[in-house]
Design an enzyme around this catalytic site. Structure first.
Site, mmCIF file in Angstrom:
data_model
loop_
_atom_site.group_PDB
_atom_site.id
_atom_site.type_symbol
_atom_site.label_atom_id
_atom_site.label_comp_id
_atom_site.label_asym_id
_atom_site.label_seq_id
_atom_site.Cartn_x
_atom_site.Cartn_y
_atom_site.Cartn_z
ATOM 1 N N CYS A 30 132.109 38.720 -48.611
ATOM 2 C CA CYS A 30 133.402 38.851 -49.307
ATOM 3 C C CYS A 30 133.172 38.950 -50.821
ATOM 4 O O CYS A 30 133.812 39.762 -51.487
ATOM 5 C CB CYS A 30 134.283 37.646 -49.010
ATOM 6 S SG CYS A 30 135.223 37.824 -47.501
ATOM 7 N N ARG B 5 129.406 35.263 -44.338
ATOM 8 C CA ARG B 5 130.670 35.984 -44.566
ATOM 9 C C ARG B 5 131.177 35.757 -45.990
ATOM 10 O O ARG B 5 131.702 36.680 -46.614
ATOM 11 C CB ARG B 5 131.722 35.519 -43.554
ATOM 12 C CG ARG B 5 132.984 36.363 -43.576
ATOM 13 C CD ARG B 5 132.729 37.737 -43.000
ATOM 14 N NE ARG B 5 133.831 38.660 -43.241
ATOM 15 C CZ ARG B 5 133.868 39.517 -44.254
ATOM 16 N NH1 ARG B 5 132.901 39.563 -45.142
ATOM 17 N NH2 ARG B 5 134.891 40.341 -44.383
ATOM 18 N N HIS C 250 143.500 36.831 -48.579
ATOM 19 C CA HIS C 250 143.690 36.041 -47.361
ATOM 20 C C HIS C 250 144.870 35.070 -47.420
ATOM 21 O O HIS C 250 145.084 34.317 -46.472
ATOM 22 C CB HIS C 250 142.394 35.308 -47.015
ATOM 23 C CG HIS C 250 141.282 36.274 -46.708
ATOM 24 N ND1 HIS C 250 141.283 37.064 -45.583
ATOM 25 C CD2 HIS C 250 140.175 36.623 -47.407
ATOM 26 C CE1 HIS C 250 140.200 37.830 -45.585
ATOM 27 N NE2 HIS C 250 139.518 37.592 -46.693
ATOM 28 N N CYS D 20 139.658 35.096 -53.409
ATOM 29 C CA CYS D 20 139.701 35.011 -51.937
ATOM 30 C C CYS D 20 141.174 35.018 -51.503
ATOM 31 O O CYS D 20 141.553 35.656 -50.523
ATOM 32 C CB CYS D 20 139.084 33.709 -51.441
ATOM 33 S SG CYS D 20 137.430 33.358 -52.046
#
Lengths: 111, 283
Positions: free
Chosen positions: B244, B240, B201, B197
Site C-alpha cells: 500500500c 500488504r 479505506h 491509508c
C-alpha cells in the site's frame, strides 16, 4: 609554394581552435561534474533527513542510482536532472511528514 | 427586531460550528472513543452490513467481488498451505521441541496478538512470537513477508477461526503512544501521491480505483495471512502494508518494524469484536 603556405596556415589555425575548444569542453565537464557532485551530496543528506522523519518517498533511491549511472557515462546533464529530482522529493517528503505529524481523526469521520 | 436578528445569526454561527467538526490530532480521542467513532462511521456508510461481515473485507460491500470470492472459496487456494503449516507446527526443532512448546500446546493463538508488552515497551505480533520461539530453540528465524511463515500462520489462523478480536490498550503512556503513533500512521498523508491509508479505506471505502473496489478498514486485520490473486501466494499483513505504501509512492517500512507493528496495533483494535477468519483470499 604560394598555395602551400595558406593551407598550412589554415591547418595551424584549425589546430589552435580545436585545442581551445577541447580545453573549454574539459573545463565545462569539470564544472558540470563538480556541480552534480554537490547536488548529489545535498540530495543524499536531505534523503537521510526525510527517512529520519518517516517521510521518504519511494523513488528517491531509484533517481540517485540512475544519476550515478548517468554520471559514470559522463552524462552530467541527465545526472544533474535526476539528482535535482531526488533533492526536491527528499525536501517535499520532510515537509509532508512534518505537516502530518500527530494527525488524528479527520473531520469526515465526525460529521 | 435587531436583537432577534442578532440572536438568529448567533444561533446559525453556533449551529454551523457544532455541525462542522474539525480535523483532530491523534491524542484528542481515547482508544475507546475511537472505537465508537469508527464503528458508527462504517455502519452509517454501509447500512445493513452486519459487523461480522466486515471480516470479509471488500467482499462485504461489493456484490461482484463477493460472487467471485465465494466461487474461489469453494476450492480455496490456501488449503494445501494450511496442511503445510500443520507439518511445520509438528516438526521437531533440533532440540526435539516443537512450536507447541512456545504456545501452550495450542496453535489457536490469533486472539492473543498483537498485544502490548510492558517489559519490552513494544507491541508484540504473532509473527514476532513465532520467530522468538525459533531463536529461543536455536533455529533460524523466518522471513516476515512471505514463504514458510505464511504456512505456519495459515495453520494457526485456521485453528483460531471464530476467536474474537480483542486488542487491549492499557492505560500506560507508552502503550498509548504506540496506539497513537499507529493511528497517526493510518491518517497521515504520505508518498508522492500524498495519500493516507484512511483516504482509501475509510473515506473512499466501497468506491473504485480503476477496476478494484476499495475495502473498508474495519475488519482489515481478521483474515491474515491472505492469498492474493496478485501475489499467487499467501502473504502477511505487513507485506500488504508495504505494498500500500509503495502504491502511494512512499518508501515502505521494514516488515515487523516499529511503524508497522504500531499500525497493526491500532488497526486491529479498530476491529475489536470481529471474529478472526484467516486465512482468506483477496483480489
Amino acid at each position: 609554394m604560394k598555395r602551400i603556405i595558406p593551407v598550412a596556415a589554415l591547418a595551424l589555425l584549425g589546430a589552435v581552435a580545436l585545442s581551445g575548444c577541447s580545453s573549454d569542453a574539459v573545463k565545462s565537464d569539470t564544472a558540470a561534474k563538480s556541480s552534480y557532485e554537490k547536488t548529489l551530496a545535498e540530495a543524499k543528506a536531505e534523503r537521510k533527513k526525510a527517512a529520519a522523519v518517516g517521510g521518504e518517498w519511494r523513488d528517491i533511491g531509484k533517481f540517485l542510482k540512475a544519476a550515478d549511472k548517468a554520471a559514470a557515462k559522463g552524462d552530467y546533464d541527465t545526472a544533474m536532472k535526476l539528482a535535482k529530482k531526488a533533492l526536491f522529493q527528499a525536501k517535499m517528503g520532510q515537509i509532508q511528514a512534518k505537516e502530518q505529524a500527530g494527525v488524528g481523526n479527520p473531520a469526515y469521520l465526525l460529521n | 427586531m435587531k436583537k432577534s436578528i442578532l440572536a438568529v445569526a448567533t444561533l446559525c454561527v453556533l449551529g454551523t460550528s457544532v455541525a462542522m467538526a474539525k480535523n483532530q490530532m491523534a491524542t484528542d480521542t481515547t482508544p475507546a472513543e475511537d472505537l465508537k467513532i469508527y464503528r458508527a462511521y462504517f455502519m452509517k456508510k454501509f447500512p445493513g452490513v452486519p459487523l461480522q461481515e466486515f471480516a470479509n473485507g471488500v467482499n462485504a460491500v461489493s456484490e461482484v467481488n463477493r460472487e467471485n470470492w465465494e466461487a474461489i472459496e469453494e476450492f480455496p487456494p490456501y488449503e494445501p498451505m494450511i496442511d503445510e503449516g500443520e507439518v511445520i507446527w509438528n516438526t521437531p526443532f533440533k532440540n526435539g521441541k516443537t512450536f507447541a512448546s512456545c504456545f501452550n500446546n495450542n496453535p489457536a493463538q490469533r486472539k492473543n496478538y498483537p498485544y502490548w508488552d510492558k517489559s519490552k515497551k513494544a507491541v508484540v505480533t504473532l509473527e514476532q512470537a513465532v520467530n522468538a520461539c525459533l531463536t529461543k530453540n536455536g533455529e533460524k528465524p523466518m522471513k516476515y513477508k512471505k514463504g514458510k511463515i505464511t504456512r505456519l500462520l495459515a495453520y494457526m489462523g485456521y485453528q483460531s477461526r471464530g476467536q474474537k478480536t480483542n486488542v487491549v490498550v492499557p492505560n500506560d503512556p507508552d502503550a498509548l503512544k504506540a496506539y497513537y503513533d499507529g493511528k497517526t500512521f493510518f491518517f497521515a498523508r504520505r508518498g508522492q501521491l500524498n495519500f493516507s491509508c484512511a483516504q482509501c479505506h475509510v473515506e473512499s471505502a466501497g468506491q473504485r480505483v480503476r477496476s478494484n473496489v476499495l475495502s473498508p478498514a474495519l475488519g482489515h486485520t481478521t483474515g491474515w495471512p491472505v492469498y492474493r490473486s496478485k501475489w499467487g501466494d499467501l502473504g502477511t499483513l505487513h507485506r500488504r502494508f508495504g505494498g500500500c505504501n509503495k502504491q502511494v509512492r512512499a518508501k515502505p517500512f521494514k516488515a515487523q518494524g516499529k511503524e508497522y507493528r504500531n499500525l497493526e496495533y491500532f488497526l486491529t483494535h479498530m476491529s475489536n469484536g470481529i471474529e478472526y477468519n484467516g486465512p482468506s483470499t483477496r483480489q
